[in-house]
Design a protein around this motif. Sequence first.
Motif, PDB file in Angstrom:
ATOM      1  N   VAL A   1       0.844  -1.207   0.000  1.00  0.00           N
ATOM      2  CA  VAL A   1       0.000   0.000   0.000  1.00  0.00           C
ATOM      3  C   VAL A   1       0.876   1.252   0.000  1.00  0.00           C
ATOM      4  O   VAL A   1       0.539   2.255  -0.636  1.00  0.00           O
ATOM      5  CB  VAL A   1      -0.986  -0.022   1.189  1.00  0.00           C
ATOM      6  N   SER A   2       2.024   1.188   0.677  1.00  0.00           N
ATOM      7  CA  SER A   2       2.922   2.345   0.676  1.00  0.00           C
ATOM      8  C   SER A   2       3.431   2.645  -0.732  1.00  0.00           C
ATOM      9  O   SER A   2       3.619   3.807  -1.097  1.00  0.00           O
ATOM     10  CB  SER A   2       4.090   2.129   1.636  1.00  0.00           C
ATOM     11  N   SER A   3       3.639   1.620  -1.531  1.00  0.00           N
ATOM     12  CA  SER A   3       4.054   1.841  -2.921  1.00  0.00           C
ATOM     13  C   SER A   3       2.929   2.463  -3.730  1.00  0.00           C
ATOM     14  O   SER A   3       3.158   3.306  -4.598  1.00  0.00           O
ATOM     15  CB  SER A   3       4.470   0.525  -3.575  1.00  0.00           C
ATOM     16  N   PHE A   4       1.698   2.034  -3.444  1.00  0.00           N
ATOM     17  CA  PHE A   4       0.540   2.610  -4.136  1.00  0.00           C
ATOM     18  C   PHE A   4       0.416   4.102  -3.824  1.00  0.00           C
ATOM     19  O   PHE A   4       0.218   4.923  -4.727  1.00  0.00           O
ATOM     20  CB  PHE A   4      -0.734   1.857  -3.733  1.00  0.00           C
ATOM     21  N   THR A   5       0.561   4.465  -2.548  1.00  0.00           N
ATOM     22  CA  THR A   5       0.444   5.879  -2.188  1.00  0.00           C
ATOM     23  C   THR A   5       1.593   6.706  -2.762  1.00  0.00           C
ATOM     24  O   THR A   5       1.391   7.856  -3.147  1.00  0.00           O
ATOM     25  CB  THR A   5       0.364   6.058  -0.656  1.00  0.00           C
ATOM     26  N   LEU A   6       2.784   6.103  -2.855  1.00  0.00           N
ATOM     27  CA  LEU A   6       3.894   6.819  -3.481  1.00  0.00           C
ATOM     28  C   LEU A   6       3.628   6.989  -4.975  1.00  0.00           C
ATOM     29  O   LEU A   6       3.950   8.022  -5.555  1.00  0.00           O
ATOM     30  CB  LEU A   6       5.225   6.100  -3.247  1.00  0.00           C
ATOM     31  N   GLY A   7       2.999   5.981  -5.595  1.00  0.00           N
ATOM     32  CA  GLY A   7       2.616   6.108  -7.004  1.00  0.00           C
ATOM     33  C   GLY A   7       1.616   7.232  -7.217  1.00  0.00           C
ATOM     34  O   GLY A   7       1.718   8.002  -8.178  1.00  0.00           O
ATOM     35  N   LEU A   8       0.639   7.353  -6.309  1.00  0.00           N
ATOM     36  CA  LEU A   8      -0.317   8.461  -6.383  1.00  0.00           C
ATOM     37  C   LEU A   8       0.392   9.799  -6.223  1.00  0.00           C
ATOM     38  O   LEU A   8       0.050  10.790  -6.874  1.00  0.00           O
ATOM     39  CB  LEU A   8      -1.396   8.305  -5.312  1.00  0.00           C
ATOM     40  N   SER A   9       1.387   9.818  -5.352  1.00  0.00           N
ATOM     41  CA  SER A   9       2.179  11.027  -5.152  1.00  0.00           C
ATOM     42  C   SER A   9       2.927  11.406  -6.433  1.00  0.00           C
ATOM     43  O   SER A   9       3.024  12.590  -6.780  1.00  0.00           O
ATOM     44  CB  SER A   9       3.148  10.806  -4.002  1.00  0.00           C
ATOM     45  N   MET A  10       3.427  10.407  -7.152  1.00  0.00           N
ATOM     46  CA  MET A  10       4.136  10.672  -8.412  1.00  0.00           C
ATOM     47  C   MET A  10       3.177  11.203  -9.481  1.00  0.00           C
ATOM     48  O   MET A  10       3.541  12.086 -10.268  1.00  0.00           O
ATOM     49  CB  MET A  10       4.838   9.395  -8.905  1.00  0.00           C
ATOM     50  N   VAL A  11       1.953  10.672  -9.512  1.00  0.00           N
ATOM     51  CA  VAL A  11       0.948  11.189 -10.450  1.00  0.00           C
ATOM     52  C   VAL A  11       0.672  12.659 -10.130  1.00  0.00           C
ATOM     53  O   VAL A  11       0.619  13.515 -11.028  1.00  0.00           O
ATOM     54  CB  VAL A  11      -0.350  10.343 -10.387  1.00  0.00           C
ATOM     55  N   ALA A  12       0.497  12.967  -8.845  1.00  0.00           N
ATOM     56  CA  ALA A  12       0.256  14.349  -8.431  1.00  0.00           C
ATOM     57  C   ALA A  12       1.449  15.240  -8.770  1.00  0.00           C
ATOM     58  O   ALA A  12       1.280  16.412  -9.126  1.00  0.00           O
ATOM     59  CB  ALA A  12      -0.048  14.406  -6.936  1.00  0.00           C
ATOM     60  N   LEU A  13       2.657  14.695  -8.668  1.00  0.00           N
ATOM     61  CA  LEU A  13       3.864  15.456  -9.007  1.00  0.00           C
ATOM     62  C   LEU A  13       3.840  15.857 -10.479  1.00  0.00           C
ATOM     63  O   LEU A  13       4.151  16.996 -10.827  1.00  0.00           O
ATOM     64  CB  LEU A  13       5.108  14.624  -8.690  1.00  0.00           C
ATOM     65  N   ASN A  14       3.455  14.933 -11.339  1.00  0.00           N
ATOM     66  CA  ASN A  14       3.380  15.232 -12.773  1.00  0.00           C
ATOM     67  C   ASN A  14       2.269  16.218 -13.103  1.00  0.00           C
ATOM     68  O   ASN A  14       2.320  16.884 -14.132  1.00  0.00           O
ATOM     69  CB  ASN A  14       3.218  13.946 -13.580  1.00  0.00           C
ATOM     70  N   GLN A  15       1.271  16.313 -12.214  1.00  0.00           N
ATOM     71  CA  GLN A  15       0.182  17.275 -12.406  1.00  0.00           C
ATOM     72  C   GLN A  15       0.457  18.585 -11.680  1.00  0.00           C
ATOM     73  O   GLN A  15      -0.418  19.442 -11.621  1.00  0.00           O
ATOM     74  CB  GLN A  15      -1.137  16.666 -11.914  1.00  0.00           C
ATOM     75  N   GLN A  16       1.654  18.718 -11.088  1.00  0.00           N
ATOM     76  CA  GLN A  16       2.066  19.921 -10.368  1.00  0.00           C
ATOM     77  C   GLN A  16       1.169  20.214  -9.156  1.00  0.00           C
ATOM     78  O   GLN A  16       0.993  21.365  -8.764  1.00  0.00           O
ATOM     79  CB  GLN A  16       2.072  21.140 -11.310  1.00  0.00           C
TER      80      GLN A  16
END
Length: 196
Positions: A69-84
Amino acid sequence: MSYQEDAHQIEANSTDVFGFWIYILTDCVVFSCLFATYLVLNHPGAYGASLKQFIELPYVLGETVLLLVSSFTLGLSMVALNQQNKQMVIFGMIMTFLFGAGFLWMELREFYHLLAMGYAPQNSGAASAFFVLVGIHGFHVFVGLIWILIMFFHLNAFDICSAVKKRMTYLSLFWTFLDIIWIFIFTIVYLMGVIS
């Protein structure tokens, strides 16, 4: 930016990427050696108590779920990073940190339980191989948690820029690598340990 500065930046970026992949490959070699050592020392008839009698599979499954689950939340964080979207990046990193810290706490608690039950590194080669393999993975998770804290400071100091994106990408790859290693540990050490 001049042509020379641009060329220097491209060369520095390719060196960073190359260095990071060299690090991941050396970690693969280290973990491969640790897995091989554990498999050689942990066989039927090996000296000392077997890990099988001490394994609590539902507990270890809980650890596994926390790390995945921690990897999933980090993945969501990366998506948000690409969306600024800085707030969602920080929220995803906080969740990743909490799940990762929960995993580490459970792993330390498991070690304490094993030691209290009499399964200690000095008991046998298999026991010491187990503690080294799982312990080194736990140390990597600890380093990843420190890296997440450092990225909090970078995000606050530099906002979302190309350098922060690059560092976050490396962090995400490192964290995913730890998940893959844990899946191997869960399968080889715990599942095969219960079945054998």
